[in-house]
Design a protein around this motif. Structure first.
Motif, short mmCIF file in Angstrom:
data_model
loop_
_atom_site.label_atom_id
_atom_site.label_comp_id
_atom_site.label_asym_id
_atom_site.label_seq_id
_atom_site.Cartn_x
_atom_site.Cartn_y
_atom_site.Cartn_z
N GLY A 50 -16.80 6.14 -10.75
CA GLY A 50 -17.40 7.23 -10.00
C GLY A 50 -16.72 7.58 -8.70
N HIS A 51 -15.52 7.04 -8.43
CA HIS A 51 -14.82 7.36 -7.19
C HIS A 51 -14.32 8.80 -7.22
N ARG A 52 -14.42 9.44 -6.07
CA ARG A 52 -13.85 10.77 -5.90
C ARG A 52 -12.88 10.73 -4.71
N PHE A 53 -11.70 11.27 -4.93
CA PHE A 53 -10.67 11.26 -3.90
C PHE A 53 -10.31 12.68 -3.49
N GLY A 54 -10.00 12.82 -2.21
CA GLY A 54 -9.63 14.13 -1.69
C GLY A 54 -8.18 14.26 -1.30
N ALA A 55 -7.45 13.13 -1.31
CA ALA A 55 -6.03 13.20 -0.93
C ALA A 55 -5.34 11.89 -1.27
N LEU A 56 -4.04 12.01 -1.51
CA LEU A 56 -3.14 10.85 -1.53
C LEU A 56 -2.43 10.84 -0.19
N MET A 57 -2.59 9.75 0.56
CA MET A 57 -2.05 9.68 1.92
C MET A 57 -1.10 8.49 2.02
N LEU A 58 0.16 8.77 2.32
CA LEU A 58 1.19 7.74 2.34
C LEU A 58 2.01 7.80 3.62
N GLU A 59 2.45 6.63 4.08
CA GLU A 59 3.54 6.53 5.03
C GLU A 59 4.81 6.39 4.19
N PRO A 60 5.63 7.42 4.10
CA PRO A 60 6.77 7.34 3.18
C PRO A 60 7.79 6.29 3.60
N VAL A 61 8.17 5.46 2.66
CA VAL A 61 9.23 4.45 2.75
C VAL A 61 8.80 3.21 3.52
N VAL A 62 8.29 3.37 4.74
CA VAL A 62 7.95 2.20 5.56
C VAL A 62 6.51 2.28 6.05
N LEU A 63 5.75 1.20 5.84
CA LEU A 63 4.45 1.05 6.46
C LEU A 63 4.67 0.37 7.81
N GLY A 64 4.42 1.10 8.90
CA GLY A 64 4.78 0.64 10.23
C GLY A 64 3.88 -0.44 10.78
N ALA A 65 2.77 -0.04 11.41
CA ALA A 65 1.90 -1.00 12.08
C ALA A 65 1.28 -1.99 11.10
N GLY A 66 1.25 -1.65 9.83
CA GLY A 66 0.71 -2.55 8.83
C GLY A 66 1.59 -3.75 8.54
N GLY A 67 2.72 -3.86 9.22
CA GLY A 67 3.57 -5.04 9.04
C GLY A 67 5.02 -4.74 8.78
N MET A 68 5.48 -3.52 9.06
CA MET A 68 6.87 -3.13 8.84
C MET A 68 7.30 -3.49 7.41
N MET A 69 6.53 -2.96 6.46
CA MET A 69 6.81 -3.22 5.05
C MET A 69 7.66 -2.08 4.48
N LEU A 70 8.81 -2.43 3.94
CA LEU A 70 9.67 -1.46 3.27
C LEU A 70 9.23 -1.37 1.82
N VAL A 71 8.62 -0.27 1.44
CA VAL A 71 8.06 -0.10 0.11
C VAL A 71 9.15 0.36 -0.85
N ASP A 72 9.11 -0.16 -2.06
CA ASP A 72 10.05 0.32 -3.07
C ASP A 72 9.89 1.83 -3.19
N PRO A 73 10.92 2.60 -2.87
CA PRO A 73 10.77 4.07 -2.90
C PRO A 73 10.45 4.60 -4.28
N LEU A 74 10.88 3.88 -5.32
CA LEU A 74 10.57 4.35 -6.68
C LEU A 74 9.07 4.27 -6.94
N PHE A 75 8.40 3.28 -6.37
CA PHE A 75 6.95 3.16 -6.57
C PHE A 75 6.23 4.34 -5.92
N GLN A 76 6.61 4.69 -4.68
CA GLN A 76 5.95 5.82 -4.02
C GLN A 76 6.25 7.13 -4.73
N ARG A 77 7.48 7.28 -5.18
CA ARG A 77 7.84 8.49 -5.93
C ARG A 77 7.00 8.60 -7.20
N THR A 78 6.85 7.50 -7.90
CA THR A 78 6.07 7.48 -9.13
C THR A 78 4.60 7.76 -8.86
#
Length: 793
Positions: A517-545
């Protein structure tokens, strides 16, 4: 490599810089008077004169003049050129060594340091010509000498037009952060400039103006001329006006030191710091910053002591780029001038249903620079957190109308674990529960946040690794790549089928959320790097997908027909896609937009931080026309009812135009070619990904990745993140694993008699560093060297 230049401040060496409002205003005469009087009144302390750059014959040189008419003053010149013209011309046509600005400043600093070690006294540093007369390399003195941060005695112009010239010179110095402590000029009966300037500076700026009788007319007889000047100096140096100026300068020197040394204790009692548990912050751990220029703060020595020869200020590399904002360096004159222009032309003007040139020009520049066919509109706010909230308001309205939900529907955000979009309540609600919000009383996390693969270099190999939850779904431990460029060649990886498991996992997750029953209004991303969350370099292919799945499967979010027309790249489908580029955008990672790494275009994009190069707050939220149309109505209450008193602040917009424009020029000129070369891989031939580079060299990243204390490292653009191993098992923001490395950088090193260090921030077990976009290769290598020594220890 010489050490970075520190500001010239010692406890008992009173150092002042003498600037002239123009040529031929008597700068050397006044300096001679000050030197001679200081040597007389402050016996047995030593008075020293320094002319960094002098032009003209030796027998007419200023240090020669000082030596001729004073007996207890030690005159020196660092660089003398024979031709009596501007230093940049004289140096250019000479056969002598021409110092760079950095080399000249280093020599001045070394000279002053040696002088301070000899005991208390005075040092007067005389410039050449006027405030903006060029130095040997052609840069104006007002800009060139800024890092020294010497307080100024300005010699005013007593001739016709001198009032304007003196005030203009003062404003040029003030705009560059100089402290003008006094103005001196001759008493010229014909124009009486001194009377006007005395009232002007006293009433408007509280600066004393002192005038002295003009020197005698030049005599044809050399002997007679010298005799008259000698008599003049004897009278002038005993004049009460001269004594008053020196006493004022002495008092101001002591006041400056007293204030600096009391600031930490005063701040400890009165200031509430961000992101700080102040119970564990003693006063002596508060960094006192006297000034900043380029990549360096000038910070109060942590243990100044009582020795007069010990420098009170040391250069500290700004390792967080002042919380991710610095692009063109601290106190960049170009940005300062832009701010002054807009402040003088507009101040602040209300923006509702109005427009001014800086706002419109900035909107046009950003939309063109993004090269995103979806984005057509720019909304202004004042910081990244509020800009993110604006983006969410836009997206939720568009989604609600598209899917026909009523206003009572609870809509969430789809994002990644560890996301961070700011500290206002609405922005916090877009992130999963965590350290930043778990104890905030109004926090209500609204959404779902997926786990994701991350990228690090470990033991010399680039690894895309999966967290435990994803390994259960994807059935492997990740992949290894030869270079980071190969990781970012997302189209090639996609064509090889590497995204299929990602896609299956994402679709399965979204179906389960829909069934609940979840309803979402947006996909919200920090592209490539999550900053304050720990300087995580996300696999760009995952975000693209993830973006592709959301856009290709609108049935997972609503029941209406929501697909765009074939070939339509401007209308959102599935969910509006928000990219929070507050940290990662505008060349922080080496490109104008971090979205380009993923090869996808967001429907909404948020930009701040580097937008104004760290000078003033400003944020822009860019949106597509299909998002904008969701707010069109005959009912005013359907409008985007969001705004700030300082919306589209003219000063911020003008500074942003200069900041963004200069970085675009740097990119076009190839100013980062040295960094791209240092981080390139020989023989690598890729169809995509060539734009993946870092100012941090491959050799350095490889070295750090093989340290036993390091769990992984990555470097991209100006950012470096070192993930330290945690011995106590603590992870994330609450870990202290990076504290020892941070402390080692803060201790710094002493080179050639100058102490310098690196001021940095940590995110739990992660120590991150970043440069500005103008940081030199030399500065980066110095920081790398200090880091390497710290990790070897």
């Amino acid at each position: 490599m010489p050490p970075p230049v520190g500001s010239l401040l010692w406890r008992s060496l009173r150092a002042y810089q003498i600037y002239g409002a123009n040529t031929e205003v008597g700068k050397t005469v006044f300096t001679t008077i000050l030197c001679k009087a200081a040597a007389e009144f402050w016996k047995p302390e030593k008075t020293t004169y320094l002319k960094p750059v002098s032009t003209g014959p030796l027998n007419e040189a200023d240090d020669y003049h000082i030596g001729r008419f004073t007996s207890d003053v030690s005159p020196h010149t660092l660089f003398q050129y024979d031709l009596a013209v501007s230093p940049h011309i004289a140096a250019g046509v000479s056969n002598k060594f021409v110092p760079s600005d950095e080399s000249l400043l280093s020599k001045i600093h070394a000279f002053a340091s040696e002088r301070a070690a000899q005991g208390p006294g005075w040092l007067f540093v005389e410039t050449a010509g006027g405030v903006h007369s060029p130095g040997p390399m052609g840069n104006t003195q007002a800009d060139m000498y800024m890092p020294l941060r010497l307080p100024v005695v300005l010699i005013g112009d007593s001739k016709l037009g001198g009032i304007s010239q003196t005030i203009s010179s003062y404003e040029s110095l003030k705009m560059r952060g100089y402290d003008v402590e006094a103005v001196m000029l001759f008493q010229e009966d014909k124009y009486q400039n001194y009377l006007y300037l005395t009232d002007y500076f006293a009433e408007r700026h509280g600066i004393p103006v002192k005038s002295l009788a003009a020197p005698p007319e030049r005599q044809e007889s050399i002997i007679l001329d010298r005799s008259h000047m000698q008599d003049y100096y004897e009278v002038a140096c005993t004049d009460t006006t001269t004594r008053e100026i020196l006493e004022h300068l002495d008092t101001r020197h002591q006041q400056r030191i007293l204030r600096l040394e009391s600031m930490a204790e005063a701040a400890h009692k009165q200031i509430w710091y961000p992101f700080t548990q102040q119970k564990h912050l003693p006063a002596d751990k508060i960094t006192v910053i006297d000034s900043a220029r380029g990549d360096y703060f000038q910070t109060l020595s942590p243990a100044p002591g009582a020795e007069s020869g010990q420098a009170l200020l040391n250069p500290s590399f700004d390792g967080s780029a002042s919380w991710w904002t610095q692009g063109l360096g601290h106190a960049d004159p170009q940005l300062t001038l832009a701010a002054a222009y807009a402040a003088g032309r507009y101040g602040h003007v209300m923006f509702a249903e109005a427009v001014h040139e800086p706002a419109l020009a900035l909107a046009e520049k950003l939309l063109k620079g993004m090269n995103n066919p979806r984005l057509t509109r720019v909304f202004f706010s004042d910081n990244g957190s509020t800009g993110a909230e604006v983006a969410v308001k836009m997206a939720l309205r568009a989604a609600r109308l598209r899917y026909g939900w009523d206003t009572s529907s609870k809509l969430g955000i789809l994002g990644l674990k560890g996301s961070y979009h700011g500290d206002t309540i609405g922005a916090m609600d877009c992130a999963e529960p965590g350290t930043f919000n778990e104890k905030v009383e109004w926090y209500e996390g609204k959404g779902h946040w997926l786990d994701y693969p991350t990228v690090v270099c470990r033991d010399g190999e680039w690894v895309v690794e999966l967290p435990a939850d994803l390994r259960e779904h994807l059935g492997n431990g990740g992949q290894k790549f030869e270079t980071l460029s190969h990781v970012f060649n997302v189209k090639h990886r996609e064509d090889r089928g590497e995204s299929q498991k990602y896609e299956a996992y994402i679709v399965e997750t979204l179906k389960k959320l829909q069934q609940k029953g979840h309803r979402f209004g947006a996909l919200m991303l920090e592209p490539v790097v999550l900053g304050a969350g720990g300087m995580m370099l996300v696999d760009p292919l995952f975000q693209r997908t993830l973006v592709s799945v959301v856009r290709q499967h609108p049935e997972l979010f609503g029941t209406a027909e929501c697909t765009a027309s074939e070939g339509d790249e401007t209308t959102w489908t599935g969910l509006p896609v928000i990219f929070d580029e507050v940290f990662t955008g505008l060349y922080r990672l080496g490109r104008f937009s971090a979205a380009s790494f993923l090869g996808v275009h967001p429907d909404i994009s948020v930009h701040a931080k580097l937008l104004t190069g760290g000078l003033v707050p400003l944020c822009t939220t860019l949106a597509s026309e299909s998002i904008f149309e969701a707010f069109e109505s005959d009912d005013k209450s359907d409008a985007l009812l969001h705004g700030h008193s300082y919306t589209a602040h003219a000063v911020g917009c003008q500074v942003a135009i200069e900041s963004v424009g200069e970085m675009q020029k740097m990119d076009a000129r190839g100013d980062w070619a040295w960094a791209k070369k240092a981080s390139s891989t020989p023989g690598a031939k890729l169809t995509e990904g060539e734009g993946v580079w870092s100012v941090w060299s491959n050799e350095f990243v490889d070295f750090v990745s093989q340290r036993q204390s390091v769990d992984g490292i990555w470097a991209l653009g100006s950012v470096l993140a070192i993930h330290m191993r945690s011995e106590d098992g603590a992870a994330g923001y609450k870990s202290n694993a990076a504290r020892d490395l941070q402390a080692a950088l803060l201790r710094g090193v002493e080179e050639e008699g100058t102490k310098w260090n690196v001021h940095s921030r940590v995110l739990g077990n992660v120590l991150y560093l970043m440069t500005g976009q103008k940081t030199s290769e030399e500065s980066v290598r110095k920081v790398q060297s200090l880091l390497s020594r710290a990790l070897k220890a």
